[in-house]
Design a protein around this motif. Structure first.
Motif, PDB file in Angstrom:
ATOM      1  N   THR A  20      19.640  -0.253  -0.735  1.00 54.28           N
ATOM      2  CA  THR A  20      18.655  -0.120   0.493  1.00 54.28           C
ATOM      3  C   THR A  20      19.609   1.019   1.483  1.00 54.28           C
ATOM      4  N   ASP A  28      15.331  -0.945   7.536  1.00 53.08           N
ATOM      5  CA  ASP A  28      15.867  -0.036   6.325  1.00 53.08           C
ATOM      6  C   ASP A  28      15.001  -0.534   5.143  1.00 53.08           C
ATOM      7  N   LYS A  29      15.210   0.732   4.365  1.00 49.20           N
ATOM      8  CA  LYS A  29      13.761   0.689   3.247  1.00 49.20           C
ATOM      9  C   LYS A  29      14.554   0.416   1.836  1.00 49.20           C
ATOM     10  N   ILE A  30      13.972  -0.081   0.790  1.00 53.71           N
ATOM     11  CA  ILE A  30      14.604   0.012  -0.472  1.00 53.71           C
ATOM     12  C   ILE A  30      14.773   1.239  -1.178  1.00 53.71           C
ATOM     13  N   PRO A  59      11.049   6.146  -0.159  1.00 49.38           N
ATOM     14  CA  PRO A  59      10.132   5.504   0.960  1.00 49.38           C
ATOM     15  C   PRO A  59       9.106   6.650   1.521  1.00 49.38           C
ATOM     16  N   LEU A  99       7.245   2.536  -3.229  1.00 49.48           N
ATOM     17  CA  LEU A  99       7.343   1.224  -3.718  1.00 49.48           C
ATOM     18  C   LEU A  99       5.851   0.684  -3.971  1.00 49.48           C
ATOM     19  N   PHE A 134      13.939  -9.004   1.599  1.00 52.42           N
ATOM     20  CA  PHE A 134      14.079  -7.579   1.970  1.00 52.42           C
ATOM     21  C   PHE A 134      12.695  -6.815   1.309  1.00 52.42           C
ATOM     22  N   GLU A 137       9.619  -7.854   3.252  1.00 46.61           N
ATOM     23  CA  GLU A 137       9.366  -7.107   4.401  1.00 46.61           C
ATOM     24  C   GLU A 137       8.927  -5.674   4.231  1.00 46.61           C
ATOM     25  N   ASN A 138       9.573  -5.108   3.109  1.00 47.07           N
ATOM     26  CA  ASN A 138       9.453  -3.752   2.573  1.00 47.07           C
ATOM     27  C   ASN A 138       7.880  -3.529   2.548  1.00 47.07           C
ATOM     28  N   SER A 141       5.617  -3.890   5.360  1.00 51.28           N
ATOM     29  CA  SER A 141       5.507  -2.508   6.133  1.00 51.28           C
ATOM     30  C   SER A 141       4.658  -1.587   5.667  1.00 51.28           C
TER      31      SER A 141
END
Length: 217
Positions: A20, A28-30, A59, A99, A134, A137-138, A141
């Motif tokens: 991440t 934050d992003k994967i 992302p 994603l 995580f 949540e991504n 988002s």
């Protein structure tokens, strides 16, 4: 009467891990997600690799068409750890996925799987408190409904090697004290003795650790 261990009806296990842009689950992003799908043969507990994926996520691709101002930030600590930078993503634009694309074409298909041979377990290392929430949540988002995503995970067995290790390795103060000092702690569960022993454990941990104080804290 002999007691036998009840065997869980685990079929396929999706082991996966993420990298991440930082540790903030909300912001934050994967950047990378990799995984193996294993066939768990309940009789001999063999794990056989069936398929694997290794995908770099950009992302920015999830926000490029929805008129949302999005600036990708990758923390220095994170990039030092996994080597992924903005420059790396820019140079490999054609090799990265959004994603959403990854979720729709790879991850969700594996989880839904074959009705006769379903994926019914997730395997991670500390994924219970990091990788799984995580990812959820991504996905939220970028517009996915949280309850719908969570339904996909509902009912899956959760195999977390980190938590297994904490069960295999004793965390009792007496055992940790003996590990670090070589001495037995015969007066454990008296708060004065316990806190003195805790201090000795800390001193030994501090002398062995490669991390500085902020990292330890």
């Amino acid at each position: 009467m002999e007691v036998t261990e009840k065997q869980l009806p685990i079929r396929n296990i999706l082991f996966f891990d993420i990298e991440t842009s930082g540790l903030n689950i909300k912001e934050d992003k994967i950047l990378q997600i990799s995984g193996f799908l294993y066939d768990y043969t309940g009789q001999n507990k063999d794990l056989k690799e069936q398929t694997k994926f290794d995908v770099y996520i950009d992302p920015r691709k999830d926000f490029s068409n929805n008129n949302t101002n999005f600036n990708l930030n990758i923390s220095e600590d994170a990039s030092n750890l996994h080597g992924i930078t903005i420059e790396y993503l820019d140079k490999n634009l054609d090799k990265t996925m959004s994603l959403k694309e990854f979720y729709e074409t790879i991850f969700k298909n594996i989880l839904i799987g074959d009705k006769n041979n379903p994926t019914n377990a997730l395997g991670t290392y500390n994924g219970t408190t990091f990788d799984i929430p995580f990812l959820i949540e991504n996905l939220k988002s970028i517009g996915y409904d949280g309850s719908e995503i969570e339904k996909l995970f509902l009912g899956l067995y959760n195999i977390d090697s980190y938590f297994i290790e904490t069960r295999l390795t004793s965390r009792k103060l007496e055992d940790v004290y003996e590990k670090y000092t070589g001495n037995s702690l015969n007066s454990a569960h008296n708060s004065l003795f316990d806190i003195e022993a805790t201090l000795e454990v800390f001193k030994n941990q501090f002398s062995l650790t490669k991390f500085d104080e902020p990292s330890m804290i």
